[in-house]
Enzyme design. Structure first.
Site, PDB file in Angstrom:
ATOM      1  N   CYS A 143       0.865  -1.187   0.000  1.00  0.00           N
ATOM      2  CA  CYS A 143       0.000   0.000   0.000  1.00  0.00           C
ATOM      3  C   CYS A 143       0.898   1.232   0.000  1.00  0.00           C
ATOM      4  CB  CYS A 143      -0.860  -0.059   1.267  1.00  0.00           C
ATOM      5  SG  CYS A 143      -1.586   1.501   1.783  1.00  0.00           S
TER       6      CYS A 143
ATOM      7  N   CYS B 111      -3.524   7.555  -0.976  1.00  0.00           N
ATOM      8  CA  CYS B 111      -4.865   7.683  -1.562  1.00  0.00           C
ATOM      9  C   CYS B 111      -5.912   8.149  -0.554  1.00  0.00           C
ATOM     10  CB  CYS B 111      -5.314   6.352  -2.144  1.00  0.00           C
ATOM     11  SG  CYS B 111      -3.965   5.330  -2.715  1.00  0.00           S
TER      12      CYS B 111
ATOM     13  N   THR C 275      -3.484   5.199   7.913  1.00  0.00           N
ATOM     14  CA  THR C 275      -2.502   4.751   6.930  1.00  0.00           C
ATOM     15  C   THR C 275      -1.460   5.834   6.657  1.00  0.00           C
ATOM     16  OG1 THR C 275      -4.147   3.320   5.942  1.00  0.00           O
ATOM     17  CG2 THR C 275      -2.286   3.920   4.555  1.00  0.00           C
TER      18      THR C 275
ATOM     19  N   GLU D  79       0.584   1.741   9.487  1.00  0.00           N
ATOM     20  CA  GLU D  79      -0.582   2.421  10.021  1.00  0.00           C
ATOM     21  C   GLU D  79      -0.239   2.877  11.431  1.00  0.00           C
ATOM     22  OE1 GLU D  79      -1.489  -0.364   8.041  1.00  0.00           O
ATOM     23  OE2 GLU D  79      -2.551   0.857   6.580  1.00  0.00           O
TER      24      GLU D  79
ATOM     25  N   HIS E 117     -12.990   5.506  -1.485  1.00  0.00           N
ATOM     26  CA  HIS E 117     -11.875   4.614  -1.129  1.00  0.00           C
ATOM     27  C   HIS E 117     -12.176   3.157  -1.518  1.00  0.00           C
ATOM     28  CE1 HIS E 117      -7.887   4.682   0.421  1.00  0.00           C
ATOM     29  NE2 HIS E 117      -8.103   3.577   1.093  1.00  0.00           N
TER      30      HIS E 117
ATOM     31  N   TYR F 161      -9.724   0.554  -4.093  1.00  0.00           N
ATOM     32  CA  TYR F 161      -9.183  -0.779  -3.803  1.00  0.00           C
ATOM     33  C   TYR F 161      -9.100  -1.656  -5.050  1.00  0.00           C
ATOM     34  CZ  TYR F 161      -8.818  -0.647   1.275  1.00  0.00           C
ATOM     35  OH  TYR F 161      -8.419  -0.390   2.549  1.00  0.00           O
TER      36      TYR F 161
ATOM     37  N   CYS G 231      -5.393  -0.872  -6.307  1.00  0.00           N
ATOM     38  CA  CYS G 231      -4.208  -1.289  -5.535  1.00  0.00           C
ATOM     39  C   CYS G 231      -4.244  -2.773  -5.221  1.00  0.00           C
ATOM     40  CB  CYS G 231      -4.075  -0.449  -4.275  1.00  0.00           C
ATOM     41  SG  CYS G 231      -5.321  -0.738  -3.020  1.00  0.00           S
TER      42      CYS G 231
ATOM     43  N   GLU H  56      -6.064  -5.261   5.767  1.00  0.00           N
ATOM     44  CA  GLU H  56      -6.547  -4.010   5.169  1.00  0.00           C
ATOM     45  C   GLU H  56      -7.673  -4.285   4.162  1.00  0.00           C
ATOM     46  OE1 GLU H  56      -3.440  -0.763   4.443  1.00  0.00           O
ATOM     47  OE2 GLU H  56      -3.965  -1.410   2.438  1.00  0.00           O
TER      48      GLU H  56
HETATM   49 FE1  SF4 Z   1      -3.353   1.859   0.374  1.00  0.00          FE
HETATM   50 FE2  SF4 Z   1      -4.923   0.973  -1.565  1.00  0.00          FE
HETATM   51 FE3  SF4 Z   1      -5.914   2.623   0.300  1.00  0.00          FE
HETATM   52 FE4  SF4 Z   1      -4.179   3.492  -1.560  1.00  0.00          FE
HETATM   53  S1  SF4 Z   1      -6.294   2.693  -1.947  1.00  0.00           S
HETATM   54  S2  SF4 Z   1      -4.126   3.932   0.641  1.00  0.00           S
HETATM   55  S3  SF4 Z   1      -2.829   1.734  -1.795  1.00  0.00           S
HETATM   56  S4  SF4 Z   1      -5.174   0.534   0.623  1.00  0.00           S
END
Ligand code: SF4
Length: 491
Positions: free
Chosen positions: A92, A96, A184, A249, A284, A288, A291, A437
């Site tokens: 990660c 984001c 995060t 985190e 968010h 996902y 990522c 996560e």
């Molecule tokens: Fe991390 Fe994915 Fe969230 Fe970006 S979208 S902060 S890479 S978990």
């Protein structure tokens, strides 16, 4: 990296000790590198196009991680960029959440301006946005409160600070107190955007607050969380010691922190808290898709490489498992793309938001499929994944020839190659970033089920069925193919 090297005020703790320079600390260095990848992406050939966007607010190109989405294409670019960045980092990259916070603040402050004619939040936010965009800042988004007793509202908690709240109003700003959990990337950012975490009632008004602060502010404490195998970072080395990137985190503690009015974007606006959370979490959840599918690619590639090292890559049962992994991974990605292409505007002139059904489906798939992908990769990798000798063993001159002889599979690959791939698989497929996560980030699975249930129009689905069954049912007149009800933010 220069910008975050020396903190004067913020107190950052790792394993009980205060850290002065997060860029040099072995525990946090992998995390800094991962953040850095989001800046480098705007200059690297294969990601330049995705990682830059034109901002109408400052009239120039900015890093996409501080961009306000201007249409469905921008939301698609977000998902693609995140997939690419997972390939570069294997973890990660943490930036984001702050990006989603910016887009949420734009939508919510814009709605307050449009619906209620109150423009002060929007004006403040736009000024802040310009500052963030011009300086290409890395932001953490801090939403999850520590929450105390889960069945009680913020104002009912025995611990009054279980949710971040306003404790004092001053001429120049407000004083806040509380803590945010699971934040995060929080130890290595320039700034933190604090957001409300749940729906509020009037009695919870002091908890309905959003603001931004530089991390290096007096009254800020960060306690960085542990992760599996994290002690290996302190070993150094090139195989076991996490030579590449990782995330972190942390618990963000705000003890009587002063926030000037120009950094306050929501003040006791309890009526807007639920929508705030809905808009943010859907952004968010959509992200996902990028990522986690990117991490899936790393895991699929590692499993494929290990299968070749063992000489089993073309065996039908291995092919079957690899295909299943690809299917699960691409399902996640497809849902995120659907959420992006089906974007909608929440403001008269923008405020582009994801499709709430597909964003929730994306995240719900993410809460399940990575565990399946991980299991299949472990199946292919073999038991050595959990028992492989250490890098130190391989470097021991007495052991090295023996390990080279006994850990080798197909002769064209060395034992070291096998160890490296096994460690990579261990660090990705068993990581917080890919498993825990995936379940809890952007809201735990139950939150998605509630959203899915709210947005699906069961009455319309039943009417469709009743007509086909020859029962009396009124035609809905709805031209859309999908039985849908509007999300709160769309009303
Ligand atoms: Fe991390 Fe994915 Fe969230 Fe970006 S979208 S902060 S890479 S978990």
């Amino acid at each position: 990296m220069e910008g975050i090297k020396k903190r004067e005020h913020a107190e950052i703790f790792v394993l009980g000790k205060r850290v002065d320079d997060v860029t040099a600390h072995p525990f946090l260095k992998p995390s800094v590198k991962s953040f850095k990848a989001t800046f480098d992406a705007a200059f690297e050939e294969d990601t330049r196009g995705l990682a830059r966007a034109y901002s109408p607010f400052v009239g120039e190109e900015v890093n996409r991680f501080v961009h306000i989405h201007q249409g469905p294409e921008d939301l698609v670019a977000k998902v693609k960029l995140l997939r690419k960045l997972s390939h570069k980092t294997g973890t990660c990259f943490q930036r984001c959440v702050g990006w989603d916070a910016l887009n949420t603040l734009y939508v919510i402050s814009g709605k307050i301006a449009e619906r209620e004619g109150r423009k002060e939040y929007l004006n403040r936010f736009i000024e802040y946005l310009k500052y963030v965009q011009r300086n290409d800042l890395a932001l953490a988004g801090a939403m999850t409160d520590v929450k105390g007793v889960r069945t009680l509202r913020p104002s009912e908690q025995p611990n009054r600070d279980a949710y971040v709240h306003v404790v004092e109003e001053k001429a120049g700003g407000i004083v806040v107190r509380g803590a945010k959990a699971n934040i995060t990337g929080v130890a290595v950012v320039d700034e933190v955007v604090v957001m409300p975490t749940r729906a509020m009632t009037e009695r919870d008004a002091e908890y309905a607050v959003s603001f931004a602060i530089p991390l290096d502010t007096p009254g800020v404490k960060v306690v960085v969380g542990r992760q599996i195998n994290d002690g290996r970072r302190l070993e150094g080395g090139e195989i076991d010691g996490l030579p590449y990137m990782f995330n972190h985190e942390g618990l963000l503690i705000l003890e009587d922190l002063f926030v000037p009015w120009e950094r306050v974007f929501l003040y006791k606006e309890w009526r807007w808290a639920a929508q705030f959370v809905e808009v943010f979490s859907n952004y968010h959840r959509q992200g996902y898709a990028g990522c986690k599918s990117g991490l899936g690619d790393v895991i699929i590639g590692t499993a494929h490489g290990l299968a070749r090292q063992l000489g089993i890559a073309d065996k039908p049962h291995v092919q079957e498992k690899l295909t299943e992994m690809v299917f699960l991974n691409e399902a996640i990605y497809s849902a995120g793309l659907a959420a992006s292409w089906e974007a909608r505007r929440l403001l008269k002139n923008g405020g582009w938001w994801v499709d709430p059904m597909y964003a929730n489906v994306t995240k719900h798939l993410v809460a399940r499929f990575p565990y399946e992908v991980a299991k299949l990769s472990h199946d292919i990798a073999g038991g050595l994944l959990g028992t492989a000798p250490s890098e130190a063993d391989l470097k021991n001159p007495e052991l090295r020839p023996l390990l080279e002889k006994y850990l080798q599979g197909v002769p064209e690959f060395t034992a070291e190659e096998r160890l490296r791939m096994l460690r990579l698989l261990e660090n990705t497929s068993l990581s917080v970033a890919y498993l825990v996560e995936s379940v809890h980030g952007a809201g735990s699975p139950q939150a998605q089920r509630i959203s899915i249930q709210r947005v699906y129009d069961f009455q319309r689905a039943e009417a469709i069925a009743r007509r086909l069954a020859g029962l009396k049912a009124e035609a809905s007149g709805d031209a859309r193919a999908e039985p849908r009800r509007p999300a709160e933010a769309e009303k």
